[in-house]
Design an enzyme around this catalytic site. Structure first.
Site, PDB file in Angstrom:
ATOM      1  CG  HIS A  71      -2.105  -0.762   0.912  1.00  0.00           C
ATOM      2  ND1 HIS A  71      -3.484  -0.564   1.562  1.00  0.00           N
ATOM      3  CD2 HIS A  71      -2.403  -1.982   0.233  1.00  0.00           C
ATOM      4  CE1 HIS A  71      -4.192  -1.587   1.003  1.00  0.00           C
ATOM      5  NE2 HIS A  71      -3.752  -2.409   0.432  1.00  0.00           N
ATOM      6  CB  SER A  81       3.383   8.634   1.238  1.00  0.00           C
ATOM      7  OG  SER A  81       2.995   7.494   0.564  1.00  0.00           O
ATOM      8  N   PRO A 167      -6.367  -1.035  -5.829  1.00  0.00           N
ATOM      9  CG  PRO A 167      -4.929  -2.591  -6.976  1.00  0.00           C
ATOM     10  CD  PRO A 167      -4.982  -1.278  -5.980  1.00  0.00           C
ATOM     11  CG  ASP A 236      -5.739 -21.308   3.501  1.00  0.00           C
ATOM     12  OD1 ASP A 236      -6.635 -22.120   3.931  1.00  0.00           O
ATOM     13  OD2 ASP A 236      -4.586 -21.569   3.744  1.00  0.00           O
TER      14      ASP A 236
END
Length: 316
Positions: A71, A81, A167, A236
């Protein structure tokens, strides 16, 4: 994908060859694995010890640190950042929807930085700490290790608006492929991370043909039809805190928790990649390591750009 969750499945939550990136020759040349050999020779050992201790206390922290690195790098480059708090000049990326109450591991990075400032004040960047922490977190849970190039500097800005465009867990396959293509990434570079109940409720209550009925029933126990939005669930259920390829095996069995996970094995162009990783864990690990190296090369600040922060959550 960059989903909004705290429960991270380290191993198989990151689909792997995370990043075939086009990077500039100049940035590549200015990063070096030996960058701190003369100025802070204990840097890597200090980071390694801090990360090992953090993962020992909470094994899923390994996935959180990998996700933090992703990220960070996907928003204006690998410049730390994401660590900056709100201020008069900073609209923190921590408040963007993909990060809000889900990105974690900040205190681990802050602790390592504090230790480094005691032995090598003003030398090691927060951006480099994040990059090395991701490598050490992988190795701490049985995943691969890799050589981390060093010499990144820290940003003096953040971009919440760019962080909002990470995304999405609801994106379809074509959208995901297109989004990654704008970064110079191919279909192997799709990333999946675990989610909070609010982000997978629609899928487990949809009765669609692309989800195993027993799997959906099990997940409903943790995620009621109404309420419980912040309940957490690993992608999972079998090996949630190990580095293995069960994530891909689950997709083949229609047990992908997020819509953006299952689209990776739904009759589309990425089916063969999922099938390959489900059968070849060694290939998964080697691709993962290679991709992490490439991801860490996204638009680093080098030379005189940026700064070396004294504390990671504030500009100097």
């Amino acid at each position: 994908m960059a989903s909004l969750s705290q429960t991270n499945k380290f191993t198989c939550t990151i689909i792997v060859s995370m990043l075939l990136l086009i990077i500039s020759t100049q940035s590549e040349a200015q990063l070096s694995p030996t960058f701190y050999d003369a100025t802070c020779p204990s840097a890597l050992n200090t980071i390694r010890t801090g990360i090992r201790n953090a993962v020992s206390r909470e094994r899923r922290m390994s996935a959180s640190l990998i996700r933090l690195h992703f990220h960070d790098c996907f928003v204006q480059g690998c410049d730390a950042s994401i660590l900056l708090d709100d201020s008069s000049s900073i609209d923190s990326e921590k408040n963007a929807l993909p990060n809000f109450k889900s990105a974690r591991g900040f205190e681990v990075i802050d602790s390592v930085k504090s230790q480094l400032e005691r032995v090598c004040p003003g030398v090691v960047s927060c951006a480099d700490i994040i990059a090395v922490a991701a490598r050490d977190a992988s190795f701490a849970v049985g995943g691969p290790s890799w050589t981390v190039k060093l010499g990144r500097r820290d940003s003096t800005t953040a971009s919440r608006s760019l962080a909002e465009n990470l995304p999405s867990f609801t994106d379809g396959l074509d959208k995901l492929i297109s989004t990654f293509a704008t970064k110079g990434l191919n279909a192997r570079d799709l990333v999946a991370l675990s989610a909070q109940c609010a982000f997978f409720r629609d899928r487990i209550y949809s009765n669609q043909s692309n989800i195993d009925a027993g799997f959906a029933s099990t997940r409903r126990r943790q995620c009621p039809a109404n309420g419980g939005d912040s309940n957490l669930s690993p992608l999972d259920l079998v090996t949630p805190n190990s580095f293995d390829n069960n994530y891909f095996k689950n997709l083949i069995q229609k047990k992908g928790l997020l819509a953006s996970d299952q689209v990776l094995f739904s009759g589309g162009s990425t089916d063969s990649i999922v099938d390959e990783y489900s059968k070849n864990p060694s290939k998964f690990k080697s691709d993962f390591a290679a991709a992490m190296i490439k991801m860490a090369d996204i638009s680093p600040l080098t030379g005189s750009a940026g700064e070396i922060r004294r504390v990671c959550n504030l500009v100097n």
